[in-house]
Design an enzyme around this catalytic site. Sequence first.
Site, short mmCIF file in Angstrom:
data_model
loop_
_atom_site.label_atom_id
_atom_site.label_comp_id
_atom_site.label_asym_id
_atom_site.label_seq_id
_atom_site.Cartn_x
_atom_site.Cartn_y
_atom_site.Cartn_z
N ASP A 321 -20.68 3.98 -1.11
CA ASP A 321 -21.79 3.47 -1.92
C ASP A 321 -22.45 4.55 -2.78
O ASP A 321 -22.39 5.74 -2.48
CB ASP A 321 -22.85 2.85 -1.01
N GLU A 322 -23.04 4.09 -3.85
CA GLU A 322 -24.01 4.87 -4.63
C GLU A 322 -23.52 6.25 -5.09
O GLU A 322 -24.17 7.26 -4.83
CB GLU A 322 -25.31 5.04 -3.82
N VAL A 323 -22.41 6.26 -5.78
CA VAL A 323 -21.99 7.50 -6.42
C VAL A 323 -22.54 7.48 -7.84
O VAL A 323 -22.25 6.55 -8.60
CB VAL A 323 -20.45 7.60 -6.47
#
Lengths: 696, 696
Positions: A321-323
């Site tokens: 998640d959330e790169v």
Amino acid sequence: MDYTSGLQGLGILVLAVCLLPTMTAAQQPALNLIPVPASAQAGSGSLRVDSSFSVALTGYSEPRLDRSVERFLRQLARQTALPIALKATKGPKASLVIQAEHASKEVQEVGEDESYVLEINATGAKLTAPTPLGTMHGLQTFLQLLDVSPDGFAAPSVTIQDRPRFPWRGLMIDSARHFTPLDVIKRNLDGMEAVKMNVFHWHLSENQGFRIESKKFPKLHELGSDNLYYTQDEVRDLIAYARDRGIRVVPEFDMPGHSTAWFVGHPELASGKGPYEIERRWGIFDPAMDPTNEKVYKFLDELISEMAKIFPDHFFHIGGDEVNGKEWDANPKIQAFKKEHDLKNNDALQAYFSGRVQKLVVKHGKTVVGWDEVLVPGVPKDIVIQSWRGQASLAQAAKQGYRSILSNGYYLDLGWPAARHYAVDPMSGDAANLSPEEKQRVLGGESCMWAEYVNPENIDSRIWPRNAAIAERFWSPQEVRDPATMYARLDFIGARLEWLGLTHRTYYRKMLQRIAGVASPEELTALRTLTDLLEPVKDYTREPLAPAEPTSATPMNRVVDSVPLESDAGRHFGELVDQFLTASCLDTVSEARLRAQFTAWRDNDAKLQPLAQRSFLVKEVATRSQDLSALSAVGIAALDAIAKGQPASDSWKAQQLAVIEQAKKPKAQLLLMPAPAVQKLVEAAVAGGACFAAKP
Amino acid sequence: MDYTSGLQGLGILVLAVCLLPTMTAAQQPALNLIPVPASAQAGSGSLRVDSSFSVALTGYSEPRLDRSVERFLRQLARQTALPIALKATKGPKASLVIQAEHASKEVQEVGEDESYVLEINATGAKLTAPTPLGTMHGLQTFLQLLDVSPDGFAAPSVTIQDRPRFPWRGLMIDSARHFTPLDVIKRNLDGMEAVKMNVFHWHLSENQGFRIESKKFPKLHELGSDNLYYTQDEVRDLIAYARDRGIRVVPEFDMPGHSTAWFVGHPELASGKGPYEIERRWGIFDPAMDPTNEKVYKFLDELISEMAKIFPDHFFHIGGDEVNGKEWDANPKIQAFKKEHDLKNNDALQAYFSGRVQKLVVKHGKTVVGWDEVLVPGVPKDIVIQSWRGQASLAQAAKQGYRSILSNGYYLDLGWPAARHYAVDPMSGDAANLSPEEKQRVLGGESCMWAEYVNPENIDSRIWPRNAAIAERFWSPQEVRDPATMYARLDFIGARLEWLGLTHRTYYRKMLQRIAGVASPEELTALRTLTDLLEPVKDYTREPLAPAEPTSATPMNRVVDSVPLESDAGRHFGELVDQFLTASCLDTVSEARLRAQFTAWRDNDAKLQPLAQRSFLVKEVATRSQDLSALSAVGIAALDAIAKGQPASDSWKAQQLAVIEQAKKPKAQLLLMPAPAVQKLVEAAVAGGACFAAKP
């Protein structure tokens, strides 16, 4: 059993549940069970439980079953203080006879039969199940049914046929942002067992910490954990502890983002130049693994190989998640790689990375679980999507042939009331329209305890009792959804869970004691009267409202860290106001109760102020106390106006609303929960009093 | 230092204490210290304690000192939730600098120097002491001084020179009648350290159990303990734990009586024929060792040899109390022996036995401690008398040249208020007239927790916080004896001790939860309102008032098992009545408070009754609730009569007193504490109202 007959069976069970009077009586459910079983049929009388209580195991036998019985008996002794024998007896003459048919799988699988049948009557009880998974669930049901009665301890006569709605019912604990000591995890596993959850998802790595010992790459935990990590022996012990409770343990190693802590010891994995330090702040950060570096895959191959041996579960979570892509964008080598491989954007680059890692996970015998972001075109079907984005993504995944679990709507750290979590159904929204085959791919859900603001003192009160409502959503028939009966049973389990060693109630009191310092009992009551009506601000508003940028070193000793995330007193007050306003005409009993409540709250501030002058931690909520006092004066004025039976004036209304607006503002990162209900009273006063009031 | 200069020193210290304003201010002592130090001089300002707080060790160093600092820092972190470093630093630049001069004795001795000097000012703190015993005490003083302030956590500027009044300051726990798990003992050792007690007297054998593993005579624990015993490794671990806290461990093996449990495995030691079973009842029983049997002394020689190696302390307690002599009288061989050896009575026979055992104890390098009964003519002077009979026996022993410790007046199980224990001074009564030399033989005292009615759930609330008042009696100058300031500090330490893991407050709540079963918060409040005013019956009246003969298998889940032994609410109410009655004329503020209190109590019964109908454990106290309601009506009537200003009639008085008599009766083994104070109000009403009232 094919799917259709399964559905018919479910239909019958659901019908049985709906017919149960206990499930519709909002105030006084006859069975204090959470989760509600698939089917329950009340009998007459009850089974007395006294010092002679005994349990016999017949049929299939294994040490885990013996241990589950001993744990059950210990818990029964705790709940009653009866000096009962703590070992199972032989032969069928016991008070409770347990019969499992055969072993469950050596490594617990998704979708194993967890059903059980529990029959209790005045002369004894019988618990049968295909495997120990079922008997363990049935024992928890018995413990919940056991209660004090006019004649001693007793369990009501009842026949329960039970099975879960979803096979994947999880709790995720983030042990990376703040470390979770093992005893804290264990008591939460006890809580999970009590409400029949069966997956502990262990978030083990983050920007803020790499929390498990790696013998292959010791710099990971040595440099990436502030010396707060789990040894491999401890992890094995925890996995055994979980298995004893019918709980799978799924580890998560979040990559390629959320991984700064890895880079402290291994900067060569990163896309940036480094050097890297353990992150102390909260949020989304730039560091990410370099998907173009073959050494990264070699490293992950070895690490996954090591970890896959420690965790027997068939699933392995790789985060994803959330790169934010900033390190990738800033690295010319990575940019060149993207062009060379025709990767149009960073999503495509991440898909490439996920595909490579997925192959490594499969190589080591596991199935990948990842957050929404891993679901991009071309990802193999043998992957489970954990959705933090919602039922739409869940439905999309199911349609494409992926299995999935829902976490959107179940983030415990957002501070939602239990009823709001409870209303979220994995099969609602887009998922409601899936075909039966697609629906089968929705495995269940997981509540998530992200750990920016939790430590061993308050983590239990962030998880419990609200998590029990989510557990019921995953276990009980879809039709079980009345929030009023849920709350009654939640109060019940909230008290019971303390007997398992959970501290959601005791630590709140202890933390208030610390906040108040040396206080007289009266002063502590005054503080408690206020704090019982406060909740931390919701969703992601704590950061923007923080007095200073919060970090992992920020002490968690403030009122906002101490109060439960849902105020029971606030909820009860709101219910009382609604009751008063829905009455056909002036409900004098409710009015008197409201008036007494307002008077006590109004006068509370004078009692609290001496404490505020002595303690900086109380001083922080002094304005909240003044707001409560002012709000209560408004409440009294509104009751007076309503009693007059004539519409109050607009200028009066404006004055009152101004006070209410003040009370509604978050202060000290805290919300004053009674404000909206007081506003309803003011509006009713303007509408002309109770007999003409706007119904809520 | 000779005795005279020591006395002078003490005189100066006592003077300093008497001059301290903090020690005479009844309501708000500036220093929340229990025990009160020998001397304290307040400075100005305070030392802020924040996340940067650090401790340095200079001077003498040993691992125990390091551990004590780490324990201190952990406790400080608990009290504040500050993320402080948990290791001592090197060098003198720390917030708190600790300097011990040299090691204490390898085996802690009676009368070792335990003094310390603690200086705190706005820039730092310094703690110096001859040995680690002193620095450990000083660290506890610092922890008590540390409190929340308007600006953060802080400790006040102060200079404290402190030393104990008595060298033997003990707590005895009876782990035999009910077994005490090790974690329970450990948390009580933590509590002892907090109040500077230095002897843990471990009552290890009784009619009801032999609680320590013997490798030489394994039948002792195997057949005599229901499998509830301490292994030798566990005992060694506990002794190390105690030593780390400056606490000696004195084991007691009670003989020749109180020893039925020994005889289950070894009937050959007894004077009767046997067979013997573990005793399940309470009281004094017939079985006793055979003092005429040489095999008994051979057995004891070996057992004492084994146990003396496990317990390093120089003292060894052989019990010796309460032999009723019936088995001796019934045994012709013993009768013959008495004649043959000219032993005139059983006392003489016991003296013979004690003398023989004393020699064995000395042979294995220890000094005997025994209860009063061992003090008979001819007993060697090197024996310590523990007096359960009182100061007269203490004085008698001292005059005869024996050392002694006082336990009469400190039996925690009798349920006395803290003030009553606190008023008992080892040097009062006959002991006050001892010569200086004789006085030195009075080593101190021990509180005693006999375990007929305690288990891990309620033992803490039977010991704490009252034990802190006794600890102060043993440590602080004799002149420190004001009960009002003591109670204020007792409330303080009562809250603080919970941070050490003691459960005297948390378990009371949990036990009420069990008693009520599934109760709404309001109903639980109603139960608590009642139970907060109840105390178990006193002294040895529980047995005659028991609903059935109590045994070690009797469940301890009733209200009488749950409520604290001293009711704070009852005491506060009594104080309020006294304040009202001592006012020069009608004190309207106190009157309003009393009236509100009575109204709430009177109306409480209606709220409690639904619960009484649901739970047999609440039902048991339903009449107490009715008594409270009736008593409160009497209180209101008395206030009305007092307000009138005219003497109430005799017939009115008779009516009220009849109600009060009912309320005063013990019911469900519980006393309703406000009854005597309400009687004062009635008597004041008869005397003509507040302005003419009889002063209390």
